[in-house]
Design a protein around this motif. Structure first.
Motif, short mmCIF file in Angstrom:
data_model
loop_
_atom_site.label_atom_id
_atom_site.label_comp_id
_atom_site.label_asym_id
_atom_site.label_seq_id
_atom_site.Cartn_x
_atom_site.Cartn_y
_atom_site.Cartn_z
N HIS A 377 -10.84 0.26 -10.50
CA HIS A 377 -9.78 1.50 -10.88
C HIS A 377 -8.48 0.34 -9.53
N THR A 378 -7.36 0.10 -9.83
CA THR A 378 -6.91 -1.27 -9.31
C THR A 378 -6.36 -0.95 -7.79
N LEU A 379 -5.96 1.31 -7.85
CA LEU A 379 -5.24 1.49 -6.88
C LEU A 379 -6.81 2.18 -5.55
N THR A 380 -7.46 2.44 -6.29
CA THR A 380 -8.72 2.91 -5.15
C THR A 380 -9.97 1.98 -4.91
N HIS A 381 -9.70 1.42 -5.94
CA HIS A 381 -10.35 0.00 -6.01
C HIS A 381 -12.24 0.50 -6.47
N GLN A 382 -12.74 1.53 -6.82
CA GLN A 382 -13.80 2.00 -7.22
C GLN A 382 -14.54 1.43 -8.83
N VAL A 383 -15.29 0.87 -8.37
CA VAL A 383 -16.20 0.26 -9.32
C VAL A 383 -16.89 1.10 -10.56
N TYR A 384 -16.75 1.44 -11.57
CA TYR A 384 -17.58 1.86 -12.65
C TYR A 384 -17.75 1.12 -13.70
N GLN A 385 -18.88 2.40 -14.59
CA GLN A 385 -19.65 1.17 -15.96
C GLN A 385 -18.96 2.25 -17.34
N LYS A 386 -18.56 1.71 -18.10
CA LYS A 386 -18.59 2.41 -19.50
C LYS A 386 -19.52 1.90 -20.53
N LEU A 387 -20.00 2.39 -21.71
CA LEU A 387 -20.75 2.07 -22.67
C LEU A 387 -19.98 2.07 -23.93
N TYR A 388 -19.67 0.75 -24.59
CA TYR A 388 -19.05 1.56 -26.00
C TYR A 388 -19.90 0.44 -26.89
N ASP A 389 -19.60 1.39 -28.04
CA ASP A 389 -20.14 0.95 -29.75
C ASP A 389 -19.13 -0.28 -29.98
N ALA A 390 -17.79 -0.07 -29.92
CA ALA A 390 -16.94 -1.48 -29.85
C ALA A 390 -15.66 -1.05 -28.78
N VAL A 391 -15.08 -2.20 -29.51
CA VAL A 391 -13.69 -2.85 -28.21
C VAL A 391 -13.13 -3.73 -29.02
N VAL A 392 -11.53 -3.14 -29.10
CA VAL A 392 -10.33 -3.46 -30.44
C VAL A 392 -9.71 -3.90 -28.87
N CYS A 393 -9.34 -5.39 -29.21
CA CYS A 393 -8.66 -6.09 -27.83
C CYS A 393 -6.92 -6.00 -28.88
N ALA A 394 -5.88 -5.40 -27.99
CA ALA A 394 -4.97 -5.36 -28.95
C ALA A 394 -3.99 -5.78 -27.49
N THR A 395 -4.05 -6.94 -27.36
CA THR A 395 -3.66 -7.84 -25.87
C THR A 395 -2.94 -9.08 -25.89
N GLY A 396 -2.76 -9.54 -27.36
CA GLY A 396 -1.58 -10.54 -27.15
C GLY A 396 -1.64 -11.56 -28.15
N TYR A 397 -1.38 -12.81 -27.92
CA TYR A 397 -1.44 -13.59 -28.66
C TYR A 397 -0.89 -14.90 -27.36
N GLN A 398 -2.29 -15.70 -27.54
CA GLN A 398 -1.17 -17.12 -26.38
C GLN A 398 -1.14 -18.27 -27.79
N ARG A 399 -0.15 -19.36 -26.87
CA ARG A 399 0.08 -20.67 -27.47
C ARG A 399 0.03 -21.50 -26.94
#
Length: 552
Positions: A377-399
């Motif tokens: 968490h970028t404000l509290t700096h708390q670190v936590y863990q999540k488990l995922y079965d799939a991840v979709v990255c809608a994070t744009g493009y580089q050129r």
């Protein structure tokens, strides 16, 4: 390697909307005395046929720009490849008018682009589909050799051209922690650019593993339009195939902001995408002023969501709260099973890993285990863990492809690019040749000092008031030099001034990579028609200056 005897006037790398607009501008000007013969124009495209963002042609998704900002209208409303011409040819012009919207669906716009691609090819423009460009080199100071590989056969082809147009499009950007484990994920870490081609097989593979008796969790990373559209499409798709009482899916939207933000498409803000806006940005006296403009108008395009899409997503979250409230009060389940949507704000991905299923090590056909994502968490700096079965990255493009292409060739020397400068390259506006020469001399001086420091051992003092210690170096006093390439208003890369008379005369143009000099619109569809006209005019002027006859 097969070599073609013809010397093309123009070769374009890539055949997406930007190159298609250029091809259309050449076709429109074919009858003029200064026109480039269409037989001497070639585009090389890696795909086997024309395609435009096939992975995001989601049902009902609409364009974010007016249909009038098409391939040609702003350059020449009389062109054959306008969107209106397309509608007329398909007998849908009146229907589109009756529809009452300036924004076509993405599906229709994709069909328009494919129609235009067939039209320009029918007029004589050649497109070499199914070829991957692997290199360029200087044949002589007036000619560039383009090397490509035919993907279906492995044959290498070499072609010569006087003008090269690089239109690289965008390479999918995936956060580094996820990119580093993508190969281990068994196809469960994908980019939104391949969403539609991947999602059905992805969900089927997850359902086939439903022996764990727990709901599946899918993450969508990103806070922009694509991320919002993907989360809505996933919600709708999963909702249509699940039943009340079944273990359900959880969809987490991971964003670094505190909330999703609306895009600013107000008329005054949209003026930044006008051709006059490009002139204004390019004409600013400093890169810091241009960067200020980019930051001021970033909310027109980056990390923002169309207000209508935001309303749809908020309605999903509200209905979810309504169903939870009814269930808590009455014990009744909702009539329809829906995946649970969470938005995780202020979340930064620190690391990720893929684990083998417990107790199944050594099995040759075992499926990969869950994807473990460590976030902060970028404000509290708390670190936590999540488990995922799939991840979709809608994070744009580089050129970043174009600097690598030039830096790895003998052309790079003309732009002060070498193999060590393949990533850290910035564009800057055209300046007076003498100023560019003096800037080059200053850069050489810094490099000379760095070389002396690196090879001096215990030699004489460097002359700095604070001595350079073994733990520091000249790079600490002179920050790492970022390679700079100058570009003209007409999108032509400008070689650095040469002391010899034999300067590099072949011309190289870029499309979609000059946002820092030409403004936010350069990566968007808003300016493709006008930009194409400017590039074509510059090419024709250059060829005519050489005294080359313009006969078909």
């Amino acid at each position: 390697m097969s070599a073609q005897g013809i010397i093309y006037d123009v070769i374009g790398l890539g055949f997406g909307p930007s190159s298609l607009a250029v091809a259309g501008a050449f076709v429109d000007g074919a009858g003029r005395p200064s026109a480039v013969p269409l037989s001497k124009i070639l585009f090389i495209e890696k795909q086997e046929g024309f395609g435009w963002h096939p992975g995001m042609l989601l049902p009902g998704a609409r364009m974010q720009i007016s249909f009038l900002k098409d391939l040609a209208t702003l350059r020449s409303p009389q062109s054959e490849i306008t969107f209106v011409s397309y509608l007329h040819s398909q007998n849908r012009l009146l229907d589109f008018i009756n529809r009452g919207s300036n924004f076509p669906t993405r599906k229709e716009y994709s069909d328009y682009l494919a129609w235009a691609a067939r039209l320009v090819q029918g007029k004589g423009v050649t497109v070499a589909y199914g070829e991957n460009v692997v290199g360029v080199s200087e044949k002589d100071t007036k000619t560039i050799e383009v090397q490509s590989v035919v993907l279906s056969t492995g044959e290498r082809v070499a072609r010569l051209t006087k003008n090269l147009i690089i239109s690289p499009g965008g390479e999918p950007r995936i956060p580094k922690p996820l990119e580093s484990i993508q190969d281990q994920g068994g196809g469960r870490i994908i980019h939104s650019s391949t969403y539609l081609m991947s999602v059905e097989a992805l969900l089927q593979s997850l359902q086939g593993q439903n022996s764990r008796e727990r709901s599946f969790r899918i993450a969508v990373v990103g806070s922009g339009q694509s991320a919002a559209e993907v989360i809505l499409e996933l919600h709708s798709r999963i909702r249509s195939v699940t039943h009340v009482g079944e273990d359900n899916y959880t969809l987490d939207m991971i964003i670094r902001k505190g909330s999703l933000k609306p895009s600013d498409d107000s008329p005054f803000s949209n003026e930044i995408f006008n051709p006059d806006g490009t002139d204004a940005v390019f004409g600013l006296q400093s890169s810091s002023a241009r960067e200020h403009i980019r930051r001021e108008y970033a909310n027109t395009n980056y990390g923002v969501v169309n207000p209508q899409t935001l309303e749809q997503l908020y309605e999903v979250l509200y209905e979810q709260k309504l169903n939870d409230g009814i269930h808590n009060r009455t014990g009744r389940l909702a009539l329809e099973a829906s995946p649970k949507v969470n938005i995780l704000p202020y979340s930064k991905i620190l690391s990720a890993d893929v684990h083998s299923p417990a107790g199944r090590q050594g099995e040759g056909n075992e499926q990969p285990g869950p994807i473990t994502v460590i976030m902060q968490h970028t404000l509290t700096h708390q670190v936590y863990q999540k488990l995922y079965d799939a991840v979709v990255c809608a994070t744009g493009y580089q050129r970043k492809h174009w600097p690598r292409l030039l830096a790895s060739s003998n052309i790079g020397k003309y732009f002060d690019l070498d193999s060590g400068a393949q990533e850290d390259v910035r564009l800057t506006v055209e300046t007076d040749p003498e100023e560019r020469r003096m800037t080059g001399l200053m850069i050489e001086l810094v490099d000379h000092i760095a070389d002396d420091e690196g090879n001096s051992g215990g030699g004489p003092s460097t002359g700095f008031s604070t001595p350079i210690t073994p733990q520091s170096s000249v790079e600490d006093c002179f920050p790492k030099r970022q390679k700079t390439v100058h570009i003209s208003r007409a999108y032509r890369l400008l070689p650095k001034p040469q002391d010899s008379k034999e300067s590099f005369k072949a011309r190289i143009y870029v499309q979609g990579v000059a946002e820092e000099t030409h403004g936010l619109s350069d990566t968007l569809l808003s300016v493709v028609s006008v930009r194409a006209g400017e590039i074509v005019d510059d090419i024709c002027a250059g060829l005519n200056d050489e005294g080359v006859p313009r006969t078909p």
